[in-house]
Scaffold this active site. Structure first.
Site, short mmCIF file in Angstrom:
data_model
loop_
_atom_site.label_atom_id
_atom_site.label_comp_id
_atom_site.label_asym_id
_atom_site.label_seq_id
_atom_site.Cartn_x
_atom_site.Cartn_y
_atom_site.Cartn_z
N ASP A 41 8.25 12.51 -5.86
CA ASP A 41 8.34 12.86 -4.43
C ASP A 41 7.38 14.00 -4.13
O ASP A 41 7.22 14.91 -4.95
CB ASP A 41 9.78 13.29 -4.09
CG ASP A 41 10.11 13.11 -2.62
OD1 ASP A 41 10.97 12.27 -2.31
OD2 ASP A 41 9.50 13.81 -1.77
N ASP A 66 2.25 13.14 -4.96
CA ASP A 66 2.01 12.32 -3.77
C ASP A 66 1.57 10.94 -4.23
O ASP A 66 0.53 10.82 -4.89
CB ASP A 66 0.91 13.00 -2.94
CG ASP A 66 0.63 12.28 -1.63
OD1 ASP A 66 0.96 11.08 -1.53
OD2 ASP A 66 0.06 12.92 -0.73
N TYR A 156 4.09 3.98 11.80
CA TYR A 156 5.17 3.59 10.88
C TYR A 156 5.27 2.07 10.80
O TYR A 156 5.26 1.50 9.71
CB TYR A 156 6.49 4.19 11.38
CG TYR A 156 7.67 3.94 10.48
CD1 TYR A 156 7.75 4.51 9.21
CD2 TYR A 156 8.74 3.14 10.91
CE1 TYR A 156 8.87 4.29 8.40
CE2 TYR A 156 9.85 2.93 10.10
CZ TYR A 156 9.91 3.50 8.85
OH TYR A 156 11.02 3.29 8.05
N TYR A 170 -0.29 -8.81 -3.90
CA TYR A 170 -0.14 -8.55 -5.34
C TYR A 170 0.75 -9.62 -6.00
O TYR A 170 0.47 -10.08 -7.11
CB TYR A 170 0.44 -7.15 -5.59
CG TYR A 170 -0.65 -6.13 -5.80
CD1 TYR A 170 -1.43 -5.68 -4.74
CD2 TYR A 170 -0.95 -5.64 -7.08
CE1 TYR A 170 -2.46 -4.77 -4.91
CE2 TYR A 170 -1.98 -4.73 -7.27
CZ TYR A 170 -2.72 -4.29 -6.19
OH TYR A 170 -3.74 -3.41 -6.39
P1 NAD Z 1 13.52 10.38 3.76
O1 NAD Z 1 12.46 11.01 4.58
O2 NAD Z 1 14.77 11.15 3.51
O3 NAD Z 1 12.95 9.94 2.35
C1 NAD Z 1 11.62 9.61 2.10
C2 NAD Z 1 11.16 10.39 0.88
O4 NAD Z 1 9.81 9.99 0.56
C3 NAD Z 1 11.13 11.90 1.13
O5 NAD Z 1 11.77 12.56 0.07
C4 NAD Z 1 9.63 12.21 1.17
O6 NAD Z 1 9.35 13.54 0.76
C5 NAD Z 1 9.08 11.16 0.25
N1 NAD Z 1 7.65 10.85 0.49
C6 NAD Z 1 7.05 10.56 1.67
N2 NAD Z 1 5.73 10.35 1.49
C7 NAD Z 1 5.51 10.49 0.14
C8 NAD Z 1 4.35 10.39 -0.67
N3 NAD Z 1 3.15 10.11 -0.14
N4 NAD Z 1 4.49 10.60 -2.00
C9 NAD Z 1 5.69 10.90 -2.54
N5 NAD Z 1 6.82 11.00 -1.82
C10 NAD Z 1 6.73 10.80 -0.49
O7 NAD Z 1 13.86 8.98 4.45
P2 NAD Z 1 14.92 7.85 4.06
O8 NAD Z 1 15.73 7.58 5.26
O9 NAD Z 1 15.59 8.20 2.79
O10 NAD Z 1 13.97 6.60 3.83
C11 NAD Z 1 13.60 6.16 2.54
C12 NAD Z 1 12.78 4.87 2.66
O11 NAD Z 1 13.59 3.85 3.25
C13 NAD Z 1 11.54 5.01 3.52
O12 NAD Z 1 10.50 4.25 2.95
C14 NAD Z 1 11.96 4.40 4.84
O13 NAD Z 1 10.87 3.86 5.53
C15 NAD Z 1 12.91 3.31 4.39
N6 NAD Z 1 13.88 2.98 5.44
C16 NAD Z 1 14.91 3.84 5.74
C17 NAD Z 1 15.79 3.51 6.76
C18 NAD Z 1 16.95 4.39 7.11
O14 NAD Z 1 17.67 4.07 8.07
N7 NAD Z 1 17.25 5.47 6.42
C19 NAD Z 1 15.61 2.33 7.49
C20 NAD Z 1 14.52 1.51 7.19
C21 NAD Z 1 13.68 1.84 6.15
#
Ligand code: NAD
Ligand code: UDP
Length: 318
Positions: A41, A66, A156, A170
């Site tokens: 993360d 990252d 997004y 892939y």
């Molecule tokens: P969140 O922001 O809490 O978690 C995302 C995590 O990814 C964070 O810890 C962030 O620091 C990390 N991150 C972002 N860019 C990064 C990078 N380039 N390298 C490494 N780490 C990186 O959000 P979430 O709600 O836990 O969402 C997690 C995933 O699920 C996301 O991909 C999101 O698009 C997907 N998602 C979530 C929901 C929801 O309702 N929570 C719905 C649809 C999709």
């Protein structure tokens, strides 16, 4: 041993985005199933304190990196790669627009390369946002969506649509063992109170006695899934051989006004409602068609909204 324990016990899973809301719950559950976990993360919207409990087990390594840059070496054999690394709330992806596009594109490809080299299962956390502001209701996986490519959500929505496209490229040309979860609105403990999403906004407002900020008339709908249900769905999908995207979300649909009233009642708050303008391209109606998840994974969300909200409110109170 349960089917999931058989699938994950002794296996090594890389969880990109592991310090985030969903990622940290996924790490906890993988550890409880006996998996070894590497969480990666960059902390752009997450917080490694979400992994405090996981780190105490000794079964997880945490790497601050990252995924849109070069990935750290895998070390030991990887069996599963979960790609959750992306800002996810409208407030966050608007603030980090370019980082969101890079995570969905370069980050996803870097992780696909790792999974392909390791012959690991790759699970992509996609989203209901690929359907945009849908004209079909509820949304089945076969629906192609209605997304504005230059609108306020485009960084997004298009990153996630491209993410799915690079995943299937892939799968088709390199044989990657792909699973795609299209996740619908999920909530629960460890969401950030200030990430702008409606559940933490309303709970925070209720607990502080501030007015609920309802955007538009509050007639737009969402189907809210409790985090434990969602994580169960992600694991069942990763352990399955399901082809093509699978919707994961709750089939119970509520208007935003109904959500405000429920949070109001459960918190015993005295908050009133203040109406704010509806953000551009805000989807009007959203509910997953979950027939595919039910049929292939035997999965559906079962936690009632009130029960999930109670647990979330308790955790936010603490
Ligand atoms: P969140 O922001 O809490 O978690 C995302 C995590 O990814 C964070 O810890 C962030 O620091 C990390 N991150 C972002 N860019 C990064 C990078 N380039 N390298 C490494 N780490 C990186 O959000 P979430 O709600 O836990 O969402 C997690 C995933 O699920 C996301 O991909 C999101 O698009 C997907 N998602 C979530 C929901 C929801 O309702 N929570 C719905 C649809 C999709
Ligand atoms: N919303 C609202 N008040 C808020 C935050 C959000 O009325 O304080 C609305 C928002 O306009 C949307 C719905 O709640 O219609 C869900 O918003 P969220 O950001 O949680 O998720 P998404 O729009 O990505 O589904």
């Amino acid at each position: 041993m349960t089917d999931l324990a058989r699938a994950f016990s002794g296996k090594h899973a890389v969880v990109a985005g592991g310090a985030g809301f969903l990622g940290s719950h996924l790490c906890d559950r993988l550890l409880s199933l006996g998996a070894k976990v590497t969480a990666v993360d960059n902390e752009i919207t997450g917080d490694p304190r979400n992994l405090a409990g996981a780190l105490k087990t000794g079964g997880i390594s945490y790497v601050k990196a990252d995924v849109s840059e070069a990935l750290p070496a895998a070390g030991e054999k990887v069996h599963f790669v979960f790609n959750l690394a992306s800002p996810a709330s409208p407030l966050h992806y608007t603030r980090f627009a370019i980082e969101t596009l890079r995570a969905g594109s370069i980050g996803t490809e870097n992780l696909l390369r790792l999974a392909t080299e390791q012959e690991a299962v790759f699970l992509q956390a996609s989203t209901s946002e690929v359907y945009g502001d849908p004209e079909v209701h509820p949304q089945p996986e076969s629906y192609w969506g209605r997304v504005n490519p230059v609108g306020p959500r485009s960084m997004y929505d298009e990153a996630k649509r491209y993410g799915e496209a690079v995943c299937v490229a892939y799968e088709r040309s390199r044989g990657t063992r792909l699973r795609i979860a299209r996740i619908f609105n999920t909530y629960g403990p460890r969401m950030q109170l200030d990430d702008g999403r409606v559940v933490p906004n309303f709970i925070g407002q209720a607990l502080r006695g501030e007015p609920f900020t309802v955007y538009g008339e509050g007639k737009q709908t969402r189907s809210f899934c409790y985090v434990d249900d969602l994580v169960e769905g992600l694991l069942r999908l990763a352990a399955s051989d399901a082809k093509g995207p699978v919707n994961l979300g709750s089939h119970f649909e509520f208007t935003i006004l109904e959500l405000a009233k429920t949070v109001h009642r459960l918190t015993g708050s005295r908050s009133t409602i203040t109406y704010k303008p509806l953000p551009g391209d805000d989807p009007k109606q959203r509910r997953p068609d979950t027939a595919k998840a039910k049929q292939l994974l035997g999965w559906e969300a079962h936690t009632p909204l009130e029960e999930g909200l109670r647990r979330t409110i308790d955790s936010f109170r603490k």
